[in-house]
Design an enzyme around this catalytic site. Structure first.
Site, short mmCIF file in Angstrom:
data_model
loop_
_atom_site.label_atom_id
_atom_site.label_comp_id
_atom_site.label_asym_id
_atom_site.label_seq_id
_atom_site.Cartn_x
_atom_site.Cartn_y
_atom_site.Cartn_z
CD1 TRP A 1 7.12 6.71 -2.68
CD2 TRP A 1 6.85 6.96 -4.78
NE1 TRP A 1 8.55 6.69 -3.21
CE2 TRP A 1 8.33 6.77 -4.54
CE3 TRP A 1 6.51 7.03 -6.12
CZ2 TRP A 1 9.32 6.93 -5.37
CZ3 TRP A 1 7.54 7.08 -7.18
CH2 TRP A 1 8.60 7.24 -6.72
CB THR A 56 -12.89 -8.40 -4.88
OG1 THR A 56 -12.70 -7.92 -3.54
CG2 THR A 56 -12.46 -9.55 -5.24
CD GLU A 57 -13.00 -5.15 -1.90
OE1 GLU A 57 -11.63 -5.49 -1.58
OE2 GLU A 57 -13.80 -6.04 -1.59
CG ASN A 58 -7.55 -2.51 -5.72
OD1 ASN A 58 -6.53 -3.22 -5.59
ND2 ASN A 58 -7.69 -1.71 -4.69
CG ASP A 88 -2.06 1.05 1.20
OD1 ASP A 88 -2.46 1.57 -0.16
OD2 ASP A 88 -2.57 1.36 2.19
N GLY A 89 0.39 2.44 -0.62
CA GLY A 89 1.11 3.35 -0.57
C GLY A 89 1.58 4.15 -2.01
CG ASN A 90 2.03 1.23 -5.01
OD1 ASN A 90 3.03 1.22 -4.33
ND2 ASN A 90 1.46 0.36 -5.60
N GLY A 91 0.16 5.44 -4.49
CA GLY A 91 -0.53 6.58 -5.10
C GLY A 91 -0.03 7.67 -4.25
NE ARG A 129 -7.39 1.83 -5.85
CZ ARG A 129 -6.15 1.84 -5.24
NH1 ARG A 129 -5.17 2.32 -5.99
NH2 ARG A 129 -6.20 1.54 -3.98
CD GLU A 163 2.29 -12.09 16.52
OE1 GLU A 163 2.42 -10.97 16.87
OE2 GLU A 163 2.05 -12.98 17.41
C1 FPP Z 1 -1.96 -0.02 -3.34
O1 FPP Z 1 -1.39 1.19 -3.26
C2 FPP Z 1 -1.40 -0.70 -4.43
C3 FPP Z 1 -2.21 -1.28 -5.38
C4 FPP Z 1 -3.82 -1.07 -5.40
C5 FPP Z 1 -1.86 -1.91 -6.59
C6 FPP Z 1 -0.90 -2.82 -6.49
C7 FPP Z 1 0.08 -3.04 -7.73
C8 FPP Z 1 1.28 -2.59 -7.70
C9 FPP Z 1 2.24 -2.78 -6.41
C10 FPP Z 1 1.86 -2.62 -8.53
C11 FPP Z 1 1.83 -3.81 -9.36
C12 FPP Z 1 2.67 -5.06 -8.85
C13 FPP Z 1 3.06 -6.19 -9.41
C14 FPP Z 1 3.95 -7.06 -8.48
C15 FPP Z 1 3.27 -6.14 -11.08
P1 FPP Z 1 -2.37 2.58 -3.55
O2 FPP Z 1 -2.70 2.95 -5.07
O3 FPP Z 1 -3.84 2.15 -2.81
O4 FPP Z 1 -1.78 3.71 -2.83
P2 FPP Z 1 -2.35 4.93 -1.98
O5 FPP Z 1 -2.95 4.27 -0.57
O6 FPP Z 1 -1.33 5.67 -1.50
O7 FPP Z 1 -3.52 5.51 -2.72
#
Ligand code: FPP
Length: 245
Positions: free
Chosen positions: A29, A70-72, A24-27, A75, A211
């Protein structure tokens, strides 16, 4: 010989058998850097590559990652498409480099909603990597913990209706074998970077005694050092499984 040589480290502190991660946290970041959310997913995929390699090097047996829930699907279409494209590219590379990496791949979730190409790549990745015996990566893809439990319950009900078993035959072991994770030991440690303190429907059945380790570090910044911190925290805990102190 340095104290921090990998083998010594592994021998000195037990590595769990199975670690599960909510990536979690890509967005956030990306937002912090003024970049589109999809840029965060791209870096997140690279972070996963690094963590999977590191996990292999320290002798982890199973690594489960929440790749798409399933919730993604809620987006924006643009973001969902970008994640799917990224996944396709990732799986293609994974199949190409399979012999070099020797990682076994498994997919937990309802893949039927994914593109035919993605489904085919997942099938090939799982089929052709069965021969490797090191670390197994479980990609949780279009995965939800509750949906998985319902699916298992439906399967059991069907087996009962077909006369293959009776309701009394249902045990935790029987039910576990109806999960996507059949045959995989439960995760001892579930890691959630990104600062949120919830499970988000991830491996609900399997994590009954896991844990949890939460950190504010965002997934794209989660490196081997962070994984070591999580393992050290896990090793400092007293796991009682409901027993006395
Ligand atoms: C959560 O960050 C990430 C996701 C819902 C998608 C996961 C996808 C990846 C890590 C990339 C693809 C991975 C592989 C292994 C190919 P978020 O978008 O919920 O971040 P946020 O909470 O900051 O919005």
């Amino acid at each position: 010989m340095g104290l921090f040589k990998k083998k010594t480290m592994t021998a000195d502190r037990p590595v769990p058998t199975h670690i599960a991660i909510v990536m979690d946290g890509n967005g956030r970041w990306a937002k912090k850097r003024g970049l589109p959310r999809t840029a965060g997913h791209k870096v997140g995929a690279e972070t996963f590559r690094t963590i999977a390699n590191y996990a292999k090097s320290i002798g982890l047996k199973y690594l489960s990652v929440y790749t798409f829930s399933t919730e993604n699907w809620k987006r924006s279409e643009e973001e969902v498409n970008a994640i799917m494209e990224l996944l396709e590219k990732y799986l293609r590379e994974l199949i190409r480099d399979m012999d070099k990496n020797q990682v076994r791949f498994c997919f937990f979730g309802d893949l039927s909603r994914l593109s035919p190409q993605l489904q085919e790549e997942a099938r090939i990745a799982a089929e052709e990597s069965k021969k490797y015996s090191g670390v197994q990566v479980n990609f949780c893809l279009n995965y939800g913990g509750r949906a998985e439990i319902i699916r298992a319950a439906q399967q059991f009900a069907r087996d009962c209706a077909d006369g293959k078993c009776t309701p009394e035959a249902l045990t935790e072991e029987v039910f576990s074998d109806l999960m996507y994770s059949a045959g995989v030991p439960d995760p001892e440690l579930v890691i959630r970077p990104g600062g949120e303190l919830r499970t988000s429907n991830f491996l609900l059945w399997q994590s009954a005694y896991a844990e949890y380790y939460f950190t504010d570090v965002l997934w794209p910044d989660f490196g081997p050092k962070e994984l070591e911190k999580a393992i050290a925290s896990y090793n400092g805990r007293n796991r009682r499984f409901g027993g006395a102190k």
